[in-house]
Scaffold this motif. Structure first.
Motif, PDB file in Angstrom:
ATOM      1  N   ASN A 482      68.693   2.607  27.257  1.00 21.72           N
ATOM      2  CA  ASN A 482      68.723   3.165  25.901  1.00 21.72           C
ATOM      3  C   ASN A 482      68.719   4.690  25.951  1.00 21.72           C
ATOM      4  OD1 ASN A 482      67.172   0.625  26.171  1.00 21.72           O
ATOM      5  ND2 ASN A 482      67.293   0.598  23.949  1.00 21.72           N
ATOM      6  N   THR A 483      67.820   5.221  26.752  1.00 25.27           N
ATOM      7  CA  THR A 483      67.746   6.673  26.911  1.00 25.27           C
ATOM      8  C   THR A 483      69.064   7.224  27.430  1.00 25.27           C
ATOM      9  OG1 THR A 483      65.363   6.603  27.306  1.00 25.27           O
ATOM     10  CG2 THR A 483      66.545   8.527  28.123  1.00 25.27           C
ATOM     11  N   GLY A 484      69.643   6.536  28.417  1.00 23.50           N
ATOM     12  CA  GLY A 484      70.921   6.982  28.962  1.00 23.50           C
ATOM     13  C   GLY A 484      72.009   7.021  27.912  1.00 23.50           C
ATOM     14  N   MET A 485      72.115   5.963  27.107  1.00 21.65           N
ATOM     15  CA  MET A 485      73.209   5.878  26.147  1.00 21.65           C
ATOM     16  C   MET A 485      73.042   6.814  24.958  1.00 21.65           C
ATOM     17  SD  MET A 485      74.378   1.871  26.100  1.00 21.65           S
ATOM     18  CE  MET A 485      72.921   1.032  26.709  1.00 21.65           C
ATOM     19  N   MET A 486      71.823   7.251  24.668  1.00 16.62           N
ATOM     20  CA  MET A 486      71.635   8.213  23.584  1.00 16.62           C
ATOM     21  C   MET A 486      71.876   9.646  24.044  1.00 16.62           C
ATOM     22  SD  MET A 486      71.156   6.520  20.866  1.00 16.62           S
ATOM     23  CE  MET A 486      70.707   7.810  19.706  1.00 16.62           C
ATOM     24  N   ASN A 487      71.918   9.865  25.344  1.00 18.46           N
ATOM     25  CA  ASN A 487      72.117  11.217  25.864  1.00 18.46           C
ATOM     26  C   ASN A 487      73.478  11.430  26.506  1.00 18.46           C
ATOM     27  OD1 ASN A 487      69.492  12.965  25.705  1.00 18.46           O
ATOM     28  ND2 ASN A 487      68.778  10.907  26.241  1.00 18.46           N
ATOM     29  N   TYR A 488      74.107  10.363  26.998  1.00 18.68           N
ATOM     30  CA  TYR A 488      75.366  10.498  27.728  1.00 18.68           C
ATOM     31  C   TYR A 488      76.339   9.381  27.347  1.00 18.68           C
ATOM     32  CZ  TYR A 488      72.575  13.681  30.546  1.00 18.68           C
ATOM     33  OH  TYR A 488      71.773  14.714  30.945  1.00 18.68           O
ATOM     34  N   ASP A 489      77.610   9.630  27.581  1.00 17.99           N
ATOM     35  CA  ASP A 489      78.645   8.629  27.373  1.00 17.99           C
ATOM     36  C   ASP A 489      78.629   7.692  28.579  1.00 17.99           C
ATOM     37  OD1 ASP A 489      80.889   7.133  26.963  1.00 17.99           O
ATOM     38  OD2 ASP A 489      82.275   8.808  26.771  1.00 17.99           O
TER      39      ASP A 489
END
Length: 846
Positions: A482-489
């Motif tokens: 979740n954290t990854g997808m809110m910060n990066y494509d």
């Protein structure tokens, strides 16, 4: 005015290897007219001559994310133009187009796998082919897979700035290839060279005596040339290609690289280059999986990091210096060396921390496990003007560098200057989608180091740490997705990782803790194997990625049955559980394994029902998982919930239960009250780990206890993320309760572990309040949580449908808001303490 932008094909801008079947197209819209949405589109695909090969006609739909067309099959290795025209609800139209090329399916390759006829372990060879082109060249495309990793040169020029490519896979199941447009590099006389490093395929030193090696370095490549007269030619690897060993006499992703200038061949990539010692290659007969295109971003240099300090190791003229880069990161260092005698040897060693004596402390980078330290060696040419060295086929996790062998005769015995070293952070080149700013210092500090840690641990797949293991642990990946997808494509990168999990299952017959690669570390436990469902679920919710769910739905169903088979009364008492709480995994206040494994068992059923209903995958299937989930929930409450105390007795258990609804009807308020009372009674002493924090933090926020959330995360009374940062952490530690690193209770814990960043999606979902109502944020909520300790917030999130903006400022109990709703989306905005209003696209101030 309506405009159309950011057209992608298979999640990528202008890909060179788009699918020939099931190709997906996406676009974004922007309009200066409020409340604008798409009502129809017309898509066309044109060939290189401008002829229309597909026309959708007018399609009445608002969809603009991952559109695919039935019965569309494109030709392989062909360039197309995708053109789309959109009409909005105001009658405005916009057009956009992009070019893309298609993949070269494995059955159409003419190239063969080749390798040096004589192999020297860890020594990096060149493989070369010279050829002439007597006609004018219209275009040229290189399809190549150099294992373990490769750099490619044509006529003396490196054709890309990629590193450690292609990404690792389970090589017996599949091998990835990259595609490059190399037209500009070709002339009438050409020399093509692949410089091969061990990478993951030939990793020969770490974990076992053969390093989990699949085979010797090898190459499969073909160059497709189209001439101006319409003819074409393919230059493909075969046994007429030649090889020679390079000055990289040793290379390993863990141990580092040794570069000996005495073996240099300056003209190795020149057509007129010397032929001495170049010998014929032979075919490589090691079995490999099918060649598949790679569309995820390559590894590149993503940041430049200057050195901040240089000190003598002992404080005396002992010939050894410590370089401080100022932060812990993954990558390499480039060294600018003074003039020295020919054959002088420089040794560069890397570590995350220093010991009490001021020397490198190699414990946190795992020398106990890898049986090697991170080390690069350079043997100099003796150039009068000095020389520059940077490694090619390795990367390190480090903040500190020890350099020995430094030799500067005019300043003998004096420290080198900080300009001697420059750091380069290496990571998969992920496009940043989220930005966050607020006036809470601890939140901002943690946000910065979280993003550094996430990037430091992505090099073709999500890693646990960039020095000791460099392994794709499933549990770490699912916790932070979740954290990854809110910060990066993350779309194409996570699609690749889900394929890694599939091929691991294919090769091993069961889910492993780690994927990809041979170091599986055993059968996956509940909070690790659940990545099979959790990552695709959030890819659908956040990115609108239906394909990843449909492609892996068989394994998603199989994982539920796998968990059901090891349950007793639908409870699971197995697994690693809530990993790495500050109190240690054996602490009595840690969330019990039976709680965490059983609650995840319930969650995966919950997520399956949502996906099946949303994607119409079968009402009977939805009923099955719904009923199974209800039975699991009943068993959890019956066996584990204290109805008198309205609690499971642990912070983590109560937090997960609140987020998933695992409590008796009408008990939510009492459960929340019990959790809050328990936190206060235990003086905010954080004893939750990577799993529980992902649920506990949102549960407190949604329950109206925003400031308590920050007190839990950043208390100074007990070990916390605040105390970690106060000890000068510039990346997230594996054990955030490590005292001051040295001396420390946990001498083997990594200082660069993203797994503790799983809760950090709450920056966007709760502080800013941005959550998807429908997939890809075509409808979304903005419902920020109140924090008395935060008075200013400025957040953007570039969703698949456009950039969302949330900005607010608090003055006492008065809030001012600025909300940006992208074109073709709708927002349900709930101000703090206010009523929900529906907003069409546009910019709003409240």
């Amino acid at each position: 005015m309506l405009t159309l932008y950011n057209i992608t094909v298979d999640l990528v801008k202008n890909p060179l290897a788009a699918s020939i079947n099931g190709t997906r197209f996406s676009w974004k819209l922007d309009s200066d007219v409020a409340d604008t949405h798409q009502i129809s589109y017309r898509a066309r695909i044109l060939d290189g001559e401008g002829a229309v090969v597909y026309d959708s006609g007018s399609v009445m739909a608002s969809d603009s994310v991952e559109i695919s067309f039935n019965n569309l099959t494109l030709s392989p290795a062909t360039t197309y133009c995708f053109a789309v025209q959109v009409t909005d609800n105001h009658g405005e139209q916009a057009e956009g187009r992009t070019f893309f090329s298609t993949e070269l399916p494995a059955e159409l390759w003419t190239a063969k796998w080749i390798k040096p006829a004589k192999h020297y372990e860890s020594w990096a060879p060149y493989i070369r082919k010279k050829f002439e082109s007597s006609k004018g060249i219209k275009c040229a495309t290189l399809y190549a897979s150099g294992l373990g990793c490769a750099e490619y040169y044509i006529n003396g020029q490196k054709i890309s700035d990629d590193y450690i490519e292609p990404p690792a896979t389970n090589y017996t199941a599949e091998v990835l290839y990259r595609v490059y447009d190399v037209t500009k590099f070709l002339t009438d006389k050409n020399c093509f060279v692949a410089w091969l490093g061990e990478g993951w395929y030939s990793q020969s030193r770490v974990w076992t005596y053969d390093g989990f090696k699949y085979g010797d370095v090898c190459l499969c490549a073909e160059l497709h040339i189209t001439y101006e007269d319409g003819t074409s030619e393919i230059i493909a690897t075969d046994d007429t290609w030649t090889y020679k060993y390079s000055p990289i006499v040793l290379n390993n992703l863990y141990g580092g690289e040794t570069y000996d200038t005495r073996f240099e061949t300056p003209d190795f990539a020149e057509y007129d280059g010397d032929e001495e010692d170049w010998k014929a290659c032979k075919y490589d007969d090691i079995p490999k999986g099918e060649l598949r295109k790679c569309n995820m971003p390559p590894v590149k240099i993503v940041r430049t990091i200057p050195a901040v300090n240089v000190t003598n190791c002992s404080g005396k003229d002992d010939g050894a210096w410590i370089i401080d880069m100022g932060e812990n990161f993954a990558g390499f260092a480039e060294f600018h060396l003074p003039r020295c005698a020919k054959g002088s040897q420089y040794v560069f060693r890397f570590a995350e921390t220093l010991n009490e004596g001021g020397h490198l402390d190699h414990r946190s980078v795992g020398s106990f496990a890898t049986q090697c330290i991170q080390q690069d060696i350079y043997i100099a040419r003796g150039d009068t003007q000095g020389e520059v060295y940077r490694p090619r086929f390795t990367y390190h996790g480090f903040r500190y560098i020890e350099i020995t062998g430094y030799f500067d005769l005019p300043q003998y015995g004096m420290n080198p200057d900080v300009s001697i070293a420059t750091g380069y952070a290496l990571a998969t080149d992920l496009r940043e989608t989220g930005s966050f700013s607020c006036d809470h210092n601890d939140l901002m500090r943690f946000h910065k180091i979280m993003k550094n840690t996430f990037l430091s641990n992505y090099h073709g797949f999500p890693e646990d740490c960039p020095a000791r293991e460099k392994c794709g642990w499933l549990g770490d990946a699912q916790v932070v997705c979740n954290t990854g997808m809110m910060n990066y494509d993350m779309g194409s990168s996570y699609e690749k990782y889900m394929q890694d999990i599939r091929t691991t299952h294919q090769v091993c017959g069961v889910w492993q803790m780690v994927s990809p690669g041979k170091r599986g570390c055993g059968e996956a436990t509940p909070l690790w194997g659940c990545a099979q469902i959790i990552i695709p679920y959030y890819m659908y919710r956040y990115l609108g990625d239906e394909r990843v769910v449909r492609e892996h739905f068989d394994l998603m169903e199989a994982w539920v049955e796998h968990e059901k088979a090891r349950s007793e009364d639908l409870l699971i008492d197995a697994g690693l559980g809530d990993w790495a709480p500050s109190c240690g995994n054996q602490h009595k206040r840690r969330m019990p394994v039976k709680h965490s494994s059983s609650m995840m068992f319930y969650e995966i059923c919950l997520r399956m029902v949502e996906l099946i209903e949303a994607l119409d995958l079968g009402a009977d299937k939805a009923d099955y998982y719904r009923q199974l989930g209800e039975q699991i929930k009943e068993s959890i409450i019956r066996n584990l919930y204290d109805k008198e105390k309205h609690s499971y007795g642990y912070w983590g258990s109560d937090g997960v239960a609140l987020q998933l609804g695992i409590y008796p009807d009408g008990d939510k308020g009492a459960l929340l009250a019990a959790l809050v009372a328990m936190i206060k009674e235990e003086d905010f002493e954080l004893h939750t780990g990577i799993y529980a924090n992902k649920y506990l933090i949102p549960a407190l926020c949604e329950g109206g206890f925003g400031d308590m959330t920050l007190d839990v995360l950043f208390t100074t009374k007990h070990p916390s993320f605040r105390t970690m940062m106060d000890y000068d952490a510039t990346s997230i530690w594996e054990c955030y309760d490590m005292p001051k690193i040295v001396p420390r209770e946990y001498p083997v814990a990594s200082c660069n572990h993203p797994m503790h960043g799983g809760f950090a999606y709450f920056y966007y979902a709760h502080i800013a309040g941005i959550t998807p109502i429908t997939p890809a944020f075509s409808r979304f909520a903005v419902k920020p949580v109140r924090f008395d300790s935060i008075s200013q917030v400025d957040v953007t999130y570039d969703s698949p449908c456009g950039k969302i903006g949330v900005k607010y400022q608090r003055n006492g109990d008065q809030y001012t808001y600025e909300i940006t709703v992208p074109t073709n989306t709708e927002c349900e905005f709930t101000p703090i303490g206010g009523e929900t209003v529906t907003l069409g696209s546009g910019s709003y101030s409240f």
